[in-house]
Design a protein around this motif. Sequence first.
Motif, PDB file in Angstrom:
ATOM      1  N   GLY A 116     -79.323 -13.443  50.379  1.00  0.00           N
ATOM      2  CA  GLY A 116     -79.419 -12.055  50.807  1.00  0.00           C
ATOM      3  C   GLY A 116     -80.456 -11.920  51.899  1.00  0.00           C
ATOM      4  O   GLY A 116     -80.160 -12.028  53.080  1.00  0.00           O
ATOM      5  N   ILE A 117     -81.710 -11.733  51.476  1.00  0.00           N
ATOM      6  CA  ILE A 117     -82.816 -11.603  52.415  1.00  0.00           C
ATOM      7  C   ILE A 117     -83.717 -12.824  52.233  1.00  0.00           C
ATOM      8  O   ILE A 117     -84.286 -13.030  51.163  1.00  0.00           O
ATOM      9  N   GLY A 118     -83.806 -13.664  53.247  1.00  0.00           N
ATOM     10  CA  GLY A 118     -84.630 -14.864  53.161  1.00  0.00           C
ATOM     11  C   GLY A 118     -83.836 -16.098  53.533  1.00  0.00           C
ATOM     12  O   GLY A 118     -82.884 -16.032  54.309  1.00  0.00           O
ATOM     13  N   HIS A 119     -84.210 -17.201  52.936  1.00  0.00           N
ATOM     14  CA  HIS A 119     -83.587 -18.485  53.253  1.00  0.00           C
ATOM     15  C   HIS A 119     -82.369 -18.788  52.383  1.00  0.00           C
ATOM     16  O   HIS A 119     -81.692 -19.782  52.607  1.00  0.00           O
ATOM     17  N   GLY A 120     -82.100 -17.945  51.406  1.00  0.00           N
ATOM     18  CA  GLY A 120     -80.978 -18.200  50.512  1.00  0.00           C
ATOM     19  C   GLY A 120     -81.300 -19.330  49.557  1.00  0.00           C
ATOM     20  O   GLY A 120     -82.359 -19.942  49.640  1.00  0.00           O
ATOM     21  N   ALA A 121     -80.380 -19.608  48.647  1.00  0.00           N
ATOM     22  CA  ALA A 121     -80.635 -20.632  47.639  1.00  0.00           C
ATOM     23  C   ALA A 121     -79.378 -21.418  47.320  1.00  0.00           C
ATOM     24  O   ALA A 121     -78.265 -20.896  47.376  1.00  0.00           O
ATOM     25  N   ILE A 122     -79.616 -22.678  46.974  1.00  0.00           N
ATOM     26  CA  ILE A 122     -78.565 -23.610  46.578  1.00  0.00           C
ATOM     27  C   ILE A 122     -79.028 -24.259  45.282  1.00  0.00           C
ATOM     28  O   ILE A 122     -80.145 -24.784  45.222  1.00  0.00           O
ATOM     29  N   SER A 123     -78.204 -24.232  44.261  1.00  0.00           N
ATOM     30  CA  SER A 123     -78.508 -24.924  43.011  1.00  0.00           C
ATOM     31  C   SER A 123     -77.395 -25.910  42.704  1.00  0.00           C
ATOM     32  O   SER A 123     -76.208 -25.572  42.810  1.00  0.00           O
ATOM     33  N   ILE A 124     -77.797 -27.110  42.354  1.00  0.00           N
ATOM     34  CA  ILE A 124     -76.863 -28.178  42.008  1.00  0.00           C
ATOM     35  C   ILE A 124     -77.267 -28.659  40.608  1.00  0.00           C
ATOM     36  O   ILE A 124     -78.400 -29.103  40.402  1.00  0.00           O
ATOM     37  N   ILE A 125     -76.328 -28.541  39.674  1.00  0.00           N
ATOM     38  CA  ILE A 125     -76.640 -28.836  38.280  1.00  0.00           C
ATOM     39  C   ILE A 125     -75.703 -29.908  37.745  1.00  0.00           C
ATOM     40  O   ILE A 125     -74.489 -29.845  37.927  1.00  0.00           O
ATOM     41  N   ASP A 136     -83.030 -23.913  55.644  1.00  0.00           N
ATOM     42  CA  ASP A 136     -84.124 -23.945  56.609  1.00  0.00           C
ATOM     43  C   ASP A 136     -84.043 -22.758  57.569  1.00  0.00           C
ATOM     44  O   ASP A 136     -84.813 -22.684  58.520  1.00  0.00           O
ATOM     45  N   VAL A 137     -83.095 -21.850  57.329  1.00  0.00           N
ATOM     46  CA  VAL A 137     -82.840 -20.738  58.251  1.00  0.00           C
ATOM     47  C   VAL A 137     -83.031 -19.409  57.531  1.00  0.00           C
ATOM     48  O   VAL A 137     -82.400 -19.158  56.502  1.00  0.00           O
ATOM     49  N   TYR A 138     -83.869 -18.563  58.084  1.00  0.00           N
ATOM     50  CA  TYR A 138     -84.091 -17.218  57.545  1.00  0.00           C
ATOM     51  C   TYR A 138     -83.041 -16.272  58.137  1.00  0.00           C
ATOM     52  O   TYR A 138     -82.731 -16.315  59.328  1.00  0.00           O
ATOM     53  N   ALA A 139     -82.504 -15.407  57.289  1.00  0.00           N
ATOM     54  CA  ALA A 139     -81.598 -14.349  57.747  1.00  0.00           C
ATOM     55  C   ALA A 139     -81.682 -13.197  56.757  1.00  0.00           C
ATOM     56  O   ALA A 139     -82.131 -13.358  55.626  1.00  0.00           O
ATOM     57  N   ASP A 140     -81.252 -12.040  57.204  1.00  0.00           N
ATOM     58  CA  ASP A 140     -81.270 -10.826  56.385  1.00  0.00           C
ATOM     59  C   ASP A 140     -79.880 -10.219  56.400  1.00  0.00           C
ATOM     60  O   ASP A 140     -79.423  -9.724  57.442  1.00  0.00           O
ATOM     61  N   LEU A 141     -79.204 -10.275  55.270  1.00  0.00           N
ATOM     62  CA  LEU A 141     -77.848  -9.752  55.165  1.00  0.00           C
ATOM     63  C   LEU A 141     -77.769  -8.275  55.527  1.00  0.00           C
ATOM     64  O   LEU A 141     -76.758  -7.806  56.037  1.00  0.00           O
ATOM     65  N   CYS A 142     -78.838  -7.537  55.301  1.00  0.00           N
ATOM     66  CA  CYS A 142     -78.859  -6.102  55.602  1.00  0.00           C
ATOM     67  C   CYS A 142     -78.853  -5.818  57.095  1.00  0.00           C
ATOM     68  O   CYS A 142     -78.440  -4.745  57.525  1.00  0.00           O
ATOM     69  N   LEU A 149     -76.773 -15.151  60.273  1.00  0.00           N
ATOM     70  CA  LEU A 149     -76.070 -15.362  59.008  1.00  0.00           C
ATOM     71  C   LEU A 149     -75.217 -16.627  59.072  1.00  0.00           C
ATOM     72  O   LEU A 149     -75.171 -17.404  58.117  1.00  0.00           O
ATOM     73  N   PHE A 150     -74.561 -16.846  60.203  1.00  0.00           N
ATOM     74  CA  PHE A 150     -73.747 -18.040  60.391  1.00  0.00           C
ATOM     75  C   PHE A 150     -74.613 -19.298  60.348  1.00  0.00           C
ATOM     76  O   PHE A 150     -74.260 -20.286  59.683  1.00  0.00           O
ATOM     77  N   GLN A 151     -75.748 -19.277  61.043  1.00  0.00           N
ATOM     78  CA  GLN A 151     -76.635 -20.441  61.078  1.00  0.00           C
ATOM     79  C   GLN A 151     -77.169 -20.765  59.682  1.00  0.00           C
ATOM     80  O   GLN A 151     -77.260 -21.930  59.299  1.00  0.00           O
ATOM     81  N   ARG A 152     -77.514 -19.726  58.916  1.00  0.00           N
ATOM     82  CA  ARG A 152     -77.997 -19.961  57.545  1.00  0.00           C
ATOM     83  C   ARG A 152     -76.888 -20.567  56.702  1.00  0.00           C
ATOM     84  O   ARG A 152     -77.121 -21.498  55.925  1.00  0.00           O
ATOM     85  N   SER A 153     -75.680 -20.063  56.850  1.00  0.00           N
ATOM     86  CA  SER A 153     -74.542 -20.583  56.093  1.00  0.00           C
ATOM     87  C   SER A 153     -74.289 -22.052  56.438  1.00  0.00           C
ATOM     88  O   SER A 153     -74.127 -22.896  55.538  1.00  0.00           O
ATOM     89  N   GLU A 154     -74.240 -22.368  57.714  1.00  0.00           N
ATOM     90  CA  GLU A 154     -74.002 -23.751  58.139  1.00  0.00           C
ATOM     91  C   GLU A 154     -75.081 -24.687  57.600  1.00  0.00           C
ATOM     92  O   GLU A 154     -74.789 -25.774  57.113  1.00  0.00           O
TER      93      GLU A 154
END
Length: 184
Positions: A116-125, A136-142, A149-154
């Motif tokens: 959402g707001i920030g670097h986002g998160a990935i969890s692998i369990i 490594d990319v900051y973005a704000d969905l708002c 947003l694209f760079q954060r996703s990639e």
Amino acid sequence: MIKIATAECFTQGKIGRELHALAQSYEGNFGNEHIKNLREYGDFNYNELSVVCSLFIPTIEAMKKVLNVENPPKPKKLIKGIKVYDEAGDKAASKIMARSIKELTDCNIAIGTTAGIGHGAISIITDDCEITTTTDVYADLCENNSEELFQRSENGIEKALEIVLLLLNDDLDKIESFENLEIR
């Protein structure tokens, strides 16, 4: 056979798609976009992978109804039902999403992503460990800045795939060298 399932938000099911292409040995237009030099990760036989499902879960409603999460963390904001967490909320939600998809599918490796707001998160369990990291990319969905947003996703797709490939090849030392990463 190692079964993988994903419950993805900001990575839009692309981690699962990439792993499916790898598991099926697809090449060309149907092949991998993000996974390149497989040899640098080790000698794992990727024919031993199976992607059970790869879900795009952007909304709080989907967390509840599709992933059966009774009480998801309260987002900072909803945009058309899309959950918008801060970074701490993203970490908590990605863990919940990964745990839920693991339980629903009885897979060996579960991946949850949300941002959402920030670097986002990935969890692998897996049965043996929980890995949580951020991009490594900051973005704000708002702010609706498509390029950020694209760079954060990639970045999230690439980082998740790299961690999974290292995990499959038992290279925990390299995984532990990542910044902003927690292993339990």
